[in-house]
Design a protein around this motif. Structure first.
Motif, PDB file in Angstrom:
ATOM      1  N   ASP A 192       0.713  -0.971  -0.008  1.00 47.28           N
ATOM      2  CA  ASP A 192      -0.349   0.105   0.096  1.00 47.28           C
ATOM      3  C   ASP A 192       0.678   1.201   0.085  1.00 47.28           C
ATOM      4  N   HIS A 193       1.098   1.717  -1.256  1.00 45.50           N
ATOM      5  CA  HIS A 193       2.337   2.779  -1.582  1.00 45.50           C
ATOM      6  C   HIS A 193       2.077   4.083  -0.550  1.00 45.50           C
ATOM      7  N   PRO A 194       1.050   4.613  -0.462  1.00 45.89           N
ATOM      8  CA  PRO A 194       0.657   5.598   0.224  1.00 45.89           C
ATOM      9  C   PRO A 194       1.084   5.762   1.715  1.00 45.89           C
ATOM     10  N   ALA A 195       1.050   4.294   2.187  1.00 40.62           N
ATOM     11  CA  ALA A 195       1.312   3.968   3.619  1.00 40.62           C
ATOM     12  C   ALA A 195       2.817   3.832   3.883  1.00 40.62           C
ATOM     13  N   THR A 196       3.303   2.840   2.984  1.00 43.00           N
ATOM     14  CA  THR A 196       4.694   2.452   3.213  1.00 43.00           C
ATOM     15  C   THR A 196       5.196   1.752   1.852  1.00 43.00           C
ATOM     16  N   ASP A 197       6.572   1.579   1.710  1.00 45.89           N
ATOM     17  CA  ASP A 197       7.127   0.893   0.766  1.00 45.89           C
ATOM     18  C   ASP A 197       7.228  -0.507   1.033  1.00 45.89           C
ATOM     19  N   GLN A 198       7.034  -0.961   2.151  1.00 43.61           N
ATOM     20  CA  GLN A 198       7.019  -2.369   2.542  1.00 43.61           C
ATOM     21  C   GLN A 198       5.937  -3.057   2.323  1.00 43.61           C
ATOM     22  N   PRO A 199       5.798  -4.385   1.741  1.00 48.48           N
ATOM     23  CA  PRO A 199       4.632  -5.302   1.692  1.00 48.48           C
ATOM     24  C   PRO A 199       3.966  -5.271   3.072  1.00 48.48           C
ATOM     25  N   VAL A 200       2.682  -5.491   3.086  1.00 51.71           N
ATOM     26  CA  VAL A 200       1.858  -5.591   4.135  1.00 51.71           C
ATOM     27  C   VAL A 200       0.993  -6.903   4.132  1.00 51.71           C
ATOM     28  N   MET A 201       0.530  -7.327   3.012  1.00 50.72           N
ATOM     29  CA  MET A 201      -0.068  -8.485   2.972  1.00 50.72           C
ATOM     30  C   MET A 201       0.219  -9.592   2.111  1.00 50.72           C
ATOM     31  N   ILE A 202      -0.059 -10.803   2.256  1.00 50.13           N
ATOM     32  CA  ILE A 202       0.260 -11.688   1.074  1.00 50.13           C
ATOM     33  C   ILE A 202      -1.030 -12.546   0.895  1.00 50.13           C
ATOM     34  N   PHE A 203      -1.534 -12.591  -0.206  1.00 53.33           N
ATOM     35  CA  PHE A 203      -2.674 -13.547  -0.555  1.00 53.33           C
ATOM     36  C   PHE A 203      -2.040 -15.008  -1.111  1.00 53.33           C
ATOM     37  N   THR A 204      -2.221 -16.061  -0.370  1.00 50.04           N
ATOM     38  CA  THR A 204      -1.506 -17.477  -0.535  1.00 50.04           C
ATOM     39  C   THR A 204      -2.333 -18.268  -1.443  1.00 50.04           C
ATOM     40  N   GLY A 205      -3.472 -18.162  -1.364  1.00 51.46           N
ATOM     41  CA  GLY A 205      -4.609 -19.251  -1.913  1.00 51.46           C
ATOM     42  C   GLY A 205      -4.511 -20.150  -1.189  1.00 51.46           C
ATOM     43  N   ASP A 206      -3.954 -21.340  -2.042  1.00 51.95           N
ATOM     44  CA  ASP A 206      -3.891 -22.763  -1.390  1.00 51.95           C
ATOM     45  C   ASP A 206      -2.715 -23.306  -1.033  1.00 51.95           C
ATOM     46  N   PHE A 207      -1.549 -22.272  -0.686  1.00 53.15           N
ATOM     47  CA  PHE A 207      -0.139 -22.431  -0.582  1.00 53.15           C
ATOM     48  C   PHE A 207      -0.041 -22.497   1.066  1.00 53.15           C
ATOM     49  N   VAL A 208       0.059 -21.618   1.751  1.00 55.86           N
ATOM     50  CA  VAL A 208      -0.084 -21.473   3.079  1.00 55.86           C
ATOM     51  C   VAL A 208      -1.446 -21.127   3.561  1.00 55.86           C
ATOM     52  N   PHE A 209      -1.941 -22.059   4.459  1.00 64.38           N
ATOM     53  CA  PHE A 209      -3.301 -21.516   5.541  1.00 64.38           C
ATOM     54  C   PHE A 209      -2.702 -21.244   6.890  1.00 64.38           C
ATOM     55  N   VAL A 210      -3.597 -20.910   7.400  1.00 66.34           N
ATOM     56  CA  VAL A 210      -3.582 -20.693   8.854  1.00 66.34           C
ATOM     57  C   VAL A 210      -3.447 -22.005   9.594  1.00 66.34           C
ATOM     58  N   GLY A 211      -2.241 -22.524   9.977  1.00 64.29           N
ATOM     59  CA  GLY A 211      -1.773 -23.604  10.624  1.00 64.29           C
ATOM     60  C   GLY A 211      -1.533 -24.773   9.607  1.00 64.29           C
ATOM     61  N   ASP A 212      -1.657 -24.733   8.461  1.00 66.46           N
ATOM     62  CA  ASP A 212      -1.572 -25.909   7.509  1.00 66.46           C
ATOM     63  C   ASP A 212      -0.914 -25.295   6.225  1.00 66.46           C
ATOM     64  N   ILE A 213      -0.808 -26.137   5.292  1.00 70.72           N
ATOM     65  CA  ILE A 213      -0.410 -25.847   3.928  1.00 70.72           C
ATOM     66  C   ILE A 213      -1.258 -26.563   2.846  1.00 70.72           C
ATOM     67  N   GLY A 214      -1.042 -26.309   1.861  1.00 69.51           N
ATOM     68  CA  GLY A 214      -2.114 -26.895   0.546  1.00 69.51           C
ATOM     69  C   GLY A 214      -1.344 -28.164   0.473  1.00 69.51           C
ATOM     70  N   ARG A 215      -2.619 -29.228  -0.237  1.00 67.51           N
ATOM     71  CA  ARG A 215      -2.086 -30.430  -0.398  1.00 67.51           C
ATOM     72  C   ARG A 215      -1.701 -30.653  -1.777  1.00 67.51           C
ATOM     73  N   PRO A 216      -0.528 -31.712  -1.938  1.00 70.10           N
ATOM     74  CA  PRO A 216       0.041 -31.473  -3.417  1.00 70.10           C
ATOM     75  C   PRO A 216      -0.599 -32.776  -4.109  1.00 70.10           C
ATOM     76  N   ASP A 217      -1.537 -33.519  -3.454  1.00 71.17           N
ATOM     77  CA  ASP A 217      -2.036 -34.631  -4.164  1.00 71.17           C
ATOM     78  C   ASP A 217      -3.065 -34.575  -5.072  1.00 71.17           C
ATOM     79  N   LEU A 218      -3.972 -33.399  -5.201  1.00 68.77           N
ATOM     80  CA  LEU A 218      -5.010 -33.121  -5.923  1.00 68.77           C
ATOM     81  C   LEU A 218      -4.720 -33.208  -7.365  1.00 68.77           C
ATOM     82  N   LEU A 219      -3.797 -33.030  -7.984  1.00 68.42           N
ATOM     83  CA  LEU A 219      -3.543 -33.078  -9.419  1.00 68.42           C
ATOM     84  C   LEU A 219      -3.584 -34.945  -9.785  1.00 68.42           C
TER      85      LEU A 219
END
Length: 464
Positions: A127-154
């Motif tokens: 959010d550049h007006p506030a900071t030049d540092q990243p503030v959020m990451i949208f991880t999809g099914d990569f990293v969850f809260v307390g877990d990570i995505g399963r690699p076996d679905l394909l």
């Protein structure tokens, strides 16, 4: 910056509306198919949706990115990472690791984070007006809260043999890179508790990189790739049958549905004609009401938060079907079904008593009768919970047939015996009971209180 977390409880699926208020521009990440929610957010905040993005080709829901793009004219920004044979097959702006998307005064850096799928990407927001540092990451099914995505679905859902171990090793590498991010960055994942996209997803909607490095099991294997891969692949829940169709439909060109359909309330004659022609009837009433009187051959899938998941297990994408539901429920049920692409609703009825058909009743038994049937040679006790639940503790002598695959494993049950079914607390057993009755099993009893009551009353279980 304007930010809104949009959460679908029925699929435990998160999407995100992110806007620059100064420029009036907005981005939606991982849109659900009934996308009017985002149009309303934009309207209320005087913004225009100009960008649409996805973290990967989803398996658990039918993405609404193309519907939203058709209505708004926004550009779709989708991953072009991963092998050529597993990439989006429709027009889009392709993204690679290191690319940036600018939305007004906001920017999102693309990180290639393979593991769950080869093309998986995450979005690092500044959010550049506030900071030049990243503030959020949208991880999809990569990293969850307390877990990570399963690699076996394909492999398990899309049939690409040999991909799960390769995906697990890619996930190990992606996790190492994720751990190098600043610990203050907020983590906003694609799913929460209840999703079949991981083993033990947390119930809170977001986290931070630092918190995940402390509490997420995946960060406890800093140099042990073998141990990480073994733990990640072990005990993953069986993916719902509809996942394979979602993987396909989210990749290829398909018809768009830009409005939530309105369905016809069938007259008595219309219903009877369709019913006689063999259209499947899905009764969405509460299991207790269903048990008191139901249409022969109908299947009870209660219209709660699990409705779409079980419908995805039971229905196929070529057949029309009829719903038993109150008119006031139909918008909600239609949305839940369209989120996984089940669009073939022929119509609905709201009262099974006005059709001139003789209703059947379910034989629901209490714990004492259940106990009296255990161990008898002419009785088959069937536990319809998941295999992990069954292995963790089940009634001695109970056989296992998961409700989601019951229709394909009817030969494991004996029509010449008294069949007694149960699950944890009755919902899955109600589905199983109706499937068995539909398929000619006339000697079926349902111990609806299930393992919940069995354990509460101090009864013993055995483990596999």
């Amino acid at each position: 910056m304007y930010f809104q977390h949009v959460y679908d409880k029925s699929l435990a699926q998160a999407s995100y509306f992110i806007g620059c208020q100064a420029k009036g521009e907005a981005l939606v990440i991982d849109a659900q198919r009934d996308m009017d929610v985002y149009l309303e957010i934009a309207r209320q905040n005087n913004m225009k949706i100009t960008h649409i993005a996805e973290t990967h080709i989803h398996a658990d829901f039918l993405s609404g990115s193309r519907e939203l793009a058709a209505v708004t004219g926004a550009k779709m920004y989708l991953s072009d990472e991963g092998p050529a044979e597993w990439q989006y097959e429709f027009e889009h702006d392709g993204l690679h690791h290191g690319d940036k998307i600018n939305v007004g005064n906001l920017s999102l850096e693309v990180l290639h984070t393979p593991g769950h799928t080869p093309e998986s990407i995450s979005f690092l927001l500044t959010d550049h007006p506030a900071t030049d540092q990243p503030v959020m990451i949208f991880t999809g099914d990569f990293v969850f809260v307390g877990d990570i995505g399963r690699p076996d679905l394909l492999e398990k859902a899309a049939g690409l043999l040999g991909t799960q171990e390769k995906g697990a090793k890619q996930m190990f590498e992606s996790i190492q890179r994720f751990a190098e991010l600043p610990e203050f960055i907020q983590v906003w994942p694609g799913h929460g508790a209840g999703s079949a996209c991981g083993k033990a997803l947390g119930a809170v909607p977001s986290s931070t990189v630092g918190y995940e490095k402390i509490r997420n099991w995946a960060f406890q294997y800093p140099s042990d790739e073998k141990g990480f891969v073994e733990y990640l692949l072990d005990g993953q829940p069986e993916p719902p049958k509809y996942f394979a169709m979602m993987k396909h439909l989210n990749k290829v060109k398909r018809p768009l549905l830009v409005e939530v359909p309105k369905h016809t309330k069938l007259s008595k004659d219309q219903f009877q004609a369709a019913y006689k022609n063999g259209l499947k009837v899905i009764d969405t009433r509460n299991k207790v009401e269903f048990a008191k009187g139901f249409l022969p051959n109908s299947i009870n899938i209660q219209g709660n938060n699990s409705f779409s998941t079980w419908a995805g297990w039971i229905l196929n994408y070529q057949e029309q079907f009829i719903l038993v539901a109150e008119e006031a429920q139909m918008d909600d049920l239609t949305r839940k079904l369209m989120r996984i692409g089940l669009d073939n609703i022929y119509g609905f009825i709201d009262d099974v008593n006005d059709l001139g058909l003789e209703l059947q009743t379910a034989e629901v038994i209490d714990i004492e009768e259940f106990k009296s049937l255990l161990g008898k040679k002419d009785v088959q006790v069937v536990d319809v919970r998941s295999i992990s639940e069954y292995n963790a503790g089940h009634v001695k002598g109970a056989e296992h047939v998961f409700v989601g695959t019951l229709q394909d494993k009817l030969d494991l049950l004996a029509k010449d015996k008294q069949v007694v079914i149960h699950c944890q607390s009755g919902d899955r057993a109600a589905i199983a009971y109706s499937i068995l009755r539909r398929n000619g099993f006339d000697q079926v009893k349902n111990y609806s209180a299930g393992m919940k009551e069995w354990l509460e009353k101090g009864n013993e279980t055995v483990k596999n």
